[in-house]
Design an enzyme around this catalytic site. Structure first.
Site, PDB file in Angstrom:
ATOM      1  N   GLU A  55      10.097   2.427  17.563  1.00  0.00           N
ATOM      2  CA  GLU A  55       9.098   3.239  16.693  1.00  0.00           C
ATOM      3  C   GLU A  55       7.760   2.749  16.999  1.00  0.00           C
ATOM      4  O   GLU A  55       7.345   1.535  17.447  1.00  0.00           O
ATOM      5  CB  GLU A  55       9.471   3.104  15.246  1.00  0.00           C
ATOM      6  CG  GLU A  55       9.386   1.664  14.823  1.00  0.00           C
ATOM      7  CD  GLU A  55      10.209   1.073  13.546  1.00  0.00           C
ATOM      8  OE1 GLU A  55      11.100   2.171  13.159  1.00  0.00           O
ATOM      9  OE2 GLU A  55       9.982   0.186  12.997  1.00  0.00           O
TER      10      GLU A  55
ATOM     11  N   THR B  81       7.904  -4.954  19.764  1.00  0.00           N
ATOM     12  CA  THR B  81       7.202  -5.855  19.001  1.00  0.00           C
ATOM     13  C   THR B  81       6.561  -5.112  18.073  1.00  0.00           C
ATOM     14  O   THR B  81       6.093  -4.170  18.246  1.00  0.00           O
ATOM     15  CB  THR B  81       6.404  -7.152  19.675  1.00  0.00           C
ATOM     16  OG1 THR B  81       5.795  -7.761  18.307  1.00  0.00           O
ATOM     17  CG2 THR B  81       5.219  -6.131  20.415  1.00  0.00           C
TER      18      THR B  81
ATOM     19  N   CYS C 138      16.563 -39.442  19.800  1.00  0.00           N
ATOM     20  CA  CYS C 138      15.767 -38.711  20.824  1.00  0.00           C
ATOM     21  C   CYS C 138      16.191 -39.779  22.207  1.00  0.00           C
ATOM     22  O   CYS C 138      16.457 -40.767  22.294  1.00  0.00           O
ATOM     23  CB  CYS C 138      14.330 -39.225  20.453  1.00  0.00           C
ATOM     24  SG  CYS C 138      13.263 -38.824  21.922  1.00  0.00           S
TER      25      CYS C 138
ATOM     26  N   HIS D  21       6.167 -18.641  21.023  1.00  0.00           N
ATOM     27  CA  HIS D  21       6.494 -19.282  19.617  1.00  0.00           C
ATOM     28  C   HIS D  21       7.632 -20.343  19.828  1.00  0.00           C
ATOM     29  O   HIS D  21       8.330 -20.562  18.705  1.00  0.00           O
ATOM     30  CB  HIS D  21       7.163 -18.205  18.908  1.00  0.00           C
ATOM     31  CG  HIS D  21       5.958 -17.188  18.307  1.00  0.00           C
ATOM     32  ND1 HIS D  21       6.431 -15.870  17.733  1.00  0.00           N
ATOM     33  CD2 HIS D  21       4.791 -17.233  18.420  1.00  0.00           C
ATOM     34  CE1 HIS D  21       5.150 -15.300  17.678  1.00  0.00           C
ATOM     35  NE2 HIS D  21       4.170 -16.184  17.978  1.00  0.00           N
TER      36      HIS D  21
ATOM     37  N   CYS E 194      10.461 -34.302  19.858  1.00  0.00           N
ATOM     38  CA  CYS E 194      10.533 -35.825  19.078  1.00  0.00           C
ATOM     39  C   CYS E 194       9.216 -35.714  18.244  1.00  0.00           C
ATOM     40  O   CYS E 194       8.186 -35.758  18.662  1.00  0.00           O
ATOM     41  CB  CYS E 194      10.608 -36.804  20.094  1.00  0.00           C
ATOM     42  SG  CYS E 194      10.833 -38.326  18.949  1.00  0.00           S
TER      43      CYS E 194
ATOM     44  N   ARG F  12      21.102 -20.244  14.385  1.00  0.00           N
ATOM     45  CA  ARG F  12      20.360 -19.319  15.359  1.00  0.00           C
ATOM     46  C   ARG F  12      20.899 -19.876  16.791  1.00  0.00           C
ATOM     47  O   ARG F  12      21.006 -18.956  17.453  1.00  0.00           O
ATOM     48  CB  ARG F  12      19.013 -19.153  15.064  1.00  0.00           C
ATOM     49  CG  ARG F  12      18.798 -18.599  13.920  1.00  0.00           C
ATOM     50  CD  ARG F  12      17.164 -18.417  13.552  1.00  0.00           C
ATOM     51  NE  ARG F  12      16.731 -17.553  14.553  1.00  0.00           N
ATOM     52  CZ  ARG F  12      15.408 -17.557  14.731  1.00  0.00           C
ATOM     53  NH1 ARG F  12      14.453 -18.114  14.111  1.00  0.00           N
ATOM     54  NH2 ARG F  12      14.898 -16.566  15.511  1.00  0.00           N
TER      55      ARG F  12
HETATM   56  N1  APR Z   1      14.167  -1.376  21.686  1.00  0.00           N
HETATM   57  C1  APR Z   1      12.999  -1.252  21.577  1.00  0.00           C
HETATM   58  N2  APR Z   1      12.291  -1.900  20.173  1.00  0.00           N
HETATM   59  C2  APR Z   1      13.088  -2.048  19.305  1.00  0.00           C
HETATM   60  C3  APR Z   1      14.713  -2.098  19.494  1.00  0.00           C
HETATM   61  C4  APR Z   1      14.957  -1.725  20.635  1.00  0.00           C
HETATM   62  N3  APR Z   1      16.429  -1.690  20.807  1.00  0.00           N
HETATM   63  N4  APR Z   1      14.898  -2.470  18.184  1.00  0.00           N
HETATM   64  C5  APR Z   1      14.096  -2.721  17.429  1.00  0.00           C
HETATM   65  N5  APR Z   1      12.899  -2.600  18.252  1.00  0.00           N
HETATM   66  C6  APR Z   1      11.421  -2.758  17.608  1.00  0.00           C
HETATM   67  C7  APR Z   1      11.356  -2.580  16.168  1.00  0.00           C
HETATM   68  O1  APR Z   1      10.985  -0.803  15.917  1.00  0.00           O
HETATM   69  C8  APR Z   1      10.063  -3.286  15.973  1.00  0.00           C
HETATM   70  O2  APR Z   1       8.758  -2.521  16.197  1.00  0.00           O
HETATM   71  O3  APR Z   1      11.104  -4.071  17.788  1.00  0.00           O
HETATM   72  C9  APR Z   1      10.146  -4.552  16.822  1.00  0.00           C
HETATM   73  C10 APR Z   1      10.526  -5.631  16.200  1.00  0.00           C
HETATM   74  O4  APR Z   1       9.624  -6.075  15.425  1.00  0.00           O
HETATM   75  P1  APR Z   1       9.759  -7.501  14.424  1.00  0.00           P
HETATM   76  O5  APR Z   1      11.035  -7.526  13.873  1.00  0.00           O
HETATM   77  O6  APR Z   1       8.419  -7.765  13.658  1.00  0.00           O
HETATM   78  O7  APR Z   1       9.678  -8.553  15.544  1.00  0.00           O
HETATM   79  P2  APR Z   1       8.323  -9.318  16.245  1.00  0.00           P
HETATM   80  O8  APR Z   1       7.437  -8.070  16.649  1.00  0.00           O
HETATM   81  O9  APR Z   1       9.022  -9.920  17.579  1.00  0.00           O
HETATM   82  O10 APR Z   1       8.135 -10.349  15.194  1.00  0.00           O
HETATM   83  C11 APR Z   1       6.946 -11.193  15.556  1.00  0.00           C
HETATM   84  O11 APR Z   1       7.116 -12.337  13.751  1.00  0.00           O
HETATM   85  O12 APR Z   1       8.341 -13.434  12.466  1.00  0.00           O
HETATM   86  C12 APR Z   1       7.670 -13.759  13.141  1.00  0.00           C
HETATM   87  O13 APR Z   1       7.837 -15.522  14.764  1.00  0.00           O
HETATM   88  C13 APR Z   1       8.519 -14.437  14.632  1.00  0.00           C
HETATM   89  O14 APR Z   1       8.165 -13.874  16.821  1.00  0.00           O
HETATM   90  C14 APR Z   1       8.387 -13.333  15.525  1.00  0.00           C
HETATM   91  C15 APR Z   1       6.958 -12.626  15.205  1.00  0.00           C
END
Ligand code: APR
Length: 253
Positions: free
Chosen positions: A222, A194, A153, A126, A134, A76
């Site tokens: 969404e 998110t 380290c 996060h 370390c 990553r």
């Molecule tokens: N613009 C806006 N929103 C978007 C886009 C975009 N181009 N593409 C995807 N999304 C939205 C999706 O619809 C979804 O609701 O972004 C969101 C991503 O959600 P997740 O994949 O669940 O990511 P996130 O919410 O950041 O996850 C939170 O979960 O797995 C852990 O530590 C990890 O920080 C992460 C945390």
């Protein structure tokens, strides 16, 4: 609190000037980096490169198979060199620079695209892919190459004690006290990209609502799990919606 109709931005207050926001907190998630080519976690082709989260993102996984976990984060980290900040990252950096007030970016993302897009003092709750910690002397170091059992380290010079500076499931997120203070003081809370699945970030909008003094906006492809908690929702791609939202905020200043 001024009545703000759902869907409209900020109705001009009949009896006075339009509301101006001075303390803005923006929470971002994987969705803000999606248009840069960084996979999200829960979209159907979710991240984790076919690994179950518990196999690569927990302290137990690291104890059980450090080579697998290190190689997952090395991949990553290496991928970061192939992606660039998008218009959404740049719009938030512009807001930080040009708004006469305090603009705090809190991100769940571990990529460095906010910083490369020009943002300052981003709070990575996060952790960060471009840092290692370390386990012997607890120092944190910038790190953009692979981290392995042979890595030394820079501080205590021990071998094999460096781990990704990432908050794994079951570990405490970073900056939580400072984030809580910012949420209590803000007059505008914006959530971008998110799904609202993971706490404590998913609870921030409720923390803000309880203060009774802030407008809340969700910008997401969404509706998230917490969509109904927001006073306003803008549905679509962050790279398309955020530049306009930032311009609206700057026009109000
Ligand atoms: N613009 C806006 N929103 C978007 C886009 C975009 N181009 N593409 C995807 N999304 C939205 C999706 O619809 C979804 O609701 O972004 C969101 C991503 O959600 P997740 O994949 O669940 O990511 P996130 O919410 O950041 O996850 C939170 O979960 O797995 C852990 O530590 C990890 O920080 C992460 C945390």
């Amino acid at each position: 609190m001024q009545e703000i109709k759902r869907g409209s931005f900020v109705e001009r207050d009949k009896n006075g000037p339009e509301r101006v926001f001075k303390n803005i907190v923006i929470l971002t998630g994987a969705g803000i980096s999606a248009e840069s080519g960084v996979a999200t976690f829960r979209d159907n082709d979710g991240l984790w490169e076919n690994h179950k989260i518990e196999d690569v993102a927990t302290p137990e996984a690291f104890a059980r198979d450090p080579v697998l976990v290190q190689s997952f984060y090395n991949a990553r980290r290496a991928h970061l060199h192939t992606v660039k900040p998008n218009a959404a990252h740049k719009a938030l950096a512009r807001l930080q620079k040009e708004l006469p007030g305090d603009v705090t970016i809190v991100t769940q993302n571990v990529d460095d695209l906010h910083e490369r897009g020009g943002a300052d003092a981003v709070m990575h709750m996060h952790g960060e892919l471009v840092k290692v910690r370390c386990r012997a002397c607890a120092t944190v170091h910038d790190w953009i190459i692979d981290c392995t059992a042979e890595s030394k380290c820079p501080t205590c010079e021990r071998l094999g004690t460096l781990r990704p500076h990432i908050v794994w499931f079951g570990e405490l997120p970073f900056h939580m006290e400072e984030i809580a203070e910012k949420l209590q003081a803000c007059d505008l809370f914006i959530s971008v990209g998110t799904s609202g699945n993971v706490y404590p970030a998913a609870g921030f909008v409720s923390n803000v609502q309880e203060t009774g003094k802030a407008h809340t906006i969700e910008v997401n492809l969404e509706p998230s799990e917490g969509a109904s908690l927001f006073a306003e929702r803008r549905q679509g791609k962050a790279g398309e919606l955020l530049p306009n939202l930032v311009q609206e905020l700057l026009n109000m200043g």
